[in-house]
Each structure stands twice: as C-alpha cells, then as structure tokens.
Enzyme design. Structure first.
Site, PDB file in Angstrom:
ATOM      1  N   HIS A  71      47.706  66.839  37.050  1.00 57.68           N
ATOM      2  CA  HIS A  71      49.107  66.591  37.393  1.00 57.68           C
ATOM      3  C   HIS A  71      48.769  64.960  38.483  1.00 57.68           C
ATOM      4  O   HIS A  71      47.886  64.870  38.885  1.00 57.68           O
ATOM      5  CB  HIS A  71      49.434  67.743  38.523  1.00 57.68           C
ATOM      6  N   HIS A  91      44.863  69.260  31.479  1.00 60.80           N
ATOM      7  CA  HIS A  91      45.825  68.603  32.180  1.00 60.80           C
ATOM      8  C   HIS A  91      46.163  68.067  33.781  1.00 60.80           C
ATOM      9  O   HIS A  91      45.116  69.242  33.906  1.00 60.80           O
ATOM     10  CB  HIS A  91      47.478  69.451  31.848  1.00 60.80           C
ATOM     11  N   CYS A 112      50.010  72.700  24.529  1.00 68.31           N
ATOM     12  CA  CYS A 112      50.215  72.462  22.310  1.00 68.31           C
ATOM     13  C   CYS A 112      51.448  72.460  21.693  1.00 68.31           C
ATOM     14  O   CYS A 112      52.090  71.279  20.871  1.00 68.31           O
ATOM     15  CB  CYS A 112      48.748  72.923  21.497  1.00 68.31           C
ATOM     16  N   THR A 167      46.852  77.328  35.845  1.00 63.03           N
ATOM     17  CA  THR A 167      48.048  78.205  34.666  1.00 63.03           C
ATOM     18  C   THR A 167      47.944  78.811  33.464  1.00 63.03           C
ATOM     19  O   THR A 167      48.131  79.242  32.180  1.00 63.03           O
ATOM     20  CB  THR A 167      48.450  78.554  35.306  1.00 63.03           C
ATOM     21  N   GLY A 192      44.048  78.348  40.546  1.00 72.18           N
ATOM     22  CA  GLY A 192      45.440  78.325  40.283  1.00 72.18           C
ATOM     23  C   GLY A 192      45.422  77.872  39.407  1.00 72.18           C
ATOM     24  O   GLY A 192      46.575  77.080  38.784  1.00 72.18           O
ATOM     25  N   CYS A 246      49.426  78.381  22.820  1.00 70.51           N
ATOM     26  CA  CYS A 246      49.796  77.173  23.955  1.00 70.51           C
ATOM     27  C   CYS A 246      50.750  76.822  24.433  1.00 70.51           C
ATOM     28  O   CYS A 246      51.312  75.953  22.833  1.00 70.51           O
ATOM     29  CB  CYS A 246      47.894  76.369  23.516  1.00 70.51           C
ATOM     30  N   HIS A 279      43.301  70.463  21.791  1.00 72.99           N
ATOM     31  CA  HIS A 279      43.605  71.139  22.697  1.00 72.99           C
ATOM     32  C   HIS A 279      41.886  71.577  23.020  1.00 72.99           C
ATOM     33  O   HIS A 279      40.733  71.373  22.511  1.00 72.99           O
ATOM     34  CB  HIS A 279      43.424  72.349  21.691  1.00 72.99           C
TER      35      HIS A 279
HETATM   36  P1  5GP Z   1      48.197  74.634  37.022  1.00 73.32           P
HETATM   37  O1  5GP Z   1      48.584  75.654  37.477  1.00 73.32           O
HETATM   38  O2  5GP Z   1      47.795  75.437  35.139  1.00 73.32           O
HETATM   39  O3  5GP Z   1      47.130  73.354  37.294  1.00 73.32           O
HETATM   40  O4  5GP Z   1      49.142  73.749  35.891  1.00 73.32           O
HETATM   41  C1  5GP Z   1      49.790  74.020  35.179  1.00 73.32           C
HETATM   42  C2  5GP Z   1      51.493  73.151  35.655  1.00 73.32           C
HETATM   43  O5  5GP Z   1      51.936  73.327  34.396  1.00 73.32           O
HETATM   44  C3  5GP Z   1      52.526  74.003  36.472  1.00 73.32           C
HETATM   45  O6  5GP Z   1      52.330  73.293  37.529  1.00 73.32           O
HETATM   46  C4  5GP Z   1      53.879  74.152  35.930  1.00 73.32           C
HETATM   47  O7  5GP Z   1      55.394  73.752  36.077  1.00 73.32           O
HETATM   48  C5  5GP Z   1      53.967  73.682  34.651  1.00 73.32           C
HETATM   49  N1  5GP Z   1      54.624  73.897  33.404  1.00 73.32           N
HETATM   50  C6  5GP Z   1      53.973  75.578  32.869  1.00 73.32           C
HETATM   51  N2  5GP Z   1      54.547  75.861  31.949  1.00 73.32           N
HETATM   52  C7  5GP Z   1      55.230  74.207  31.329  1.00 73.32           C
HETATM   53  C8  5GP Z   1      56.851  73.675  30.622  1.00 73.32           C
HETATM   54  O8  5GP Z   1      57.258  74.945  29.544  1.00 73.32           O
HETATM   55  N3  5GP Z   1      56.415  72.459  31.161  1.00 73.32           N
HETATM   56  C9  5GP Z   1      56.857  72.079  31.829  1.00 73.32           C
HETATM   57  N4  5GP Z   1      57.287  70.903  31.769  1.00 73.32           N
HETATM   58  N5  5GP Z   1      55.753  72.447  32.733  1.00 73.32           N
HETATM   59  C10 5GP Z   1      55.739  73.827  32.597  1.00 73.32           C
HETATM   60 ZN    ZN Z   2      47.017  73.818  23.709  1.00 70.28          ZN
END
Ligand code: 5GP
Ligand code: ZN
Length: 112
Positions: free
Chosen positions: A101, A99, A7, A94, A92, A4, A46
């Site tokens: 935002h 988390h 993590c 990913t 969406g 992950c 996690h």
């Molecule tokens: P989700 O689409 O899952 O809600 O948001 C995942 C977020 O994680 C995305 O906005 C993406 O830019 C961010 N993200 C993905 N991988 C990394 C990483 O390795 N480092 C950082 N700082 N952000 C990440």
């Molecule tokens: Zn995790």
C-alpha cells in the site's frame, strides 16, 4: 494463481485503474482508498506475503520500491508517504497476494 484477484488484476482480467505496469509489477489505485492517494503495487508473480520472500523472489521487492519512488515523484508526494505491507490475518491482510500500500495526501495517523 487461479482464484487470486490480484493475479487477475495483473493479467487485466479484472478492471483496475493502473498507474504503472512493466514486466515485473503493476501499480493500481486501491478500490477502497484510505487516503487521498492510495495505490497498491504488486509483483506479477504470485506469492502470498512478505513472509514468503526468499532468495528466488526477493529482487522484485527492490524493483517495487524503485517503482514506488518513481510514482511518488510523478504524483508529487515524495516529501511524505507511507508504504505498508500486511502479513496474515493478525495484520489485517485480506488479499493473499503480496502487495504494498502507498498512502499519502493527508496527515497519516500513528500505528497500533
Ligand atoms: P490488505 O487488507 O490485504 O492489506 O489490502 C487489500 C487491499 O486491496 C484493500 O485496501 C482493498 O481495498 C483492496 N482491494 C481488494 N479488492 C480489490 C479490487 O478488486 N480492486 C482494487 N483496486 N483494490 C482491491
Ligand atoms: Zn495472485
């Protein structure tokens, strides 16, 4: 969780720009910012998403909102920001580590 990325960020194994860290959570800038201010707050524990909140892990969510309010104040965005947590592919999501935002610094659009 072994593979992950969040993590690994929490453990410092993948570099990130950390804004805040304590024993329960970490805040760091999003790698692909969608607004002038765009950071993520994650629990160190996690679990995949808001669909997996239970009586056992719910308290960290309140703590995360406390950290968000503190960071918003420090960053001067307390008068306007958005908190988003995506759940599953349809929304969406990913990265399957819950988390939050936090977006600000521009006029944000309306939701789908
Ligand atoms: P989700 O689409 O899952 O809600 O948001 C995942 C977020 O994680 C995305 O906005 C993406 O830019 C961010 N993200 C993905 N991988 C990394 C990483 O390795 N480092 C950082 N700082 N952000 C990440
Ligand atoms: Zn995790």
């Amino acid at each position: 969780m072994n593979d992950c990325i969040f993590c690994k960020i929490a453990a410092g194994e993948i570099p990130s720009t950390k804004l805040y860290e304590d024993e329960l959570c970490v805040a760091f800038n999003d790698a692909n910012p969608m607004a002038p201010v765009h950071f993520l707050v994650i629990p160190k524990e996690h679990f995949a998403s808001a669909a997996e909140v239970t009586a056992d892990n719910a308290s960290v969510i309140g703590h995360i909102y406390e950290v968000i309010a503190k960071l918003a104040s420090e960053l001067g965005i307390s008068d306007g920001f958005r908190v988003v947590t995506n759940v599953g592919s349809l929304a969406g999501q990913t990265v399957r580590h819950i988390h939050f935002h936090v977006l600000s610094g521009k006029q944000l659009g309306s939701f789908d």
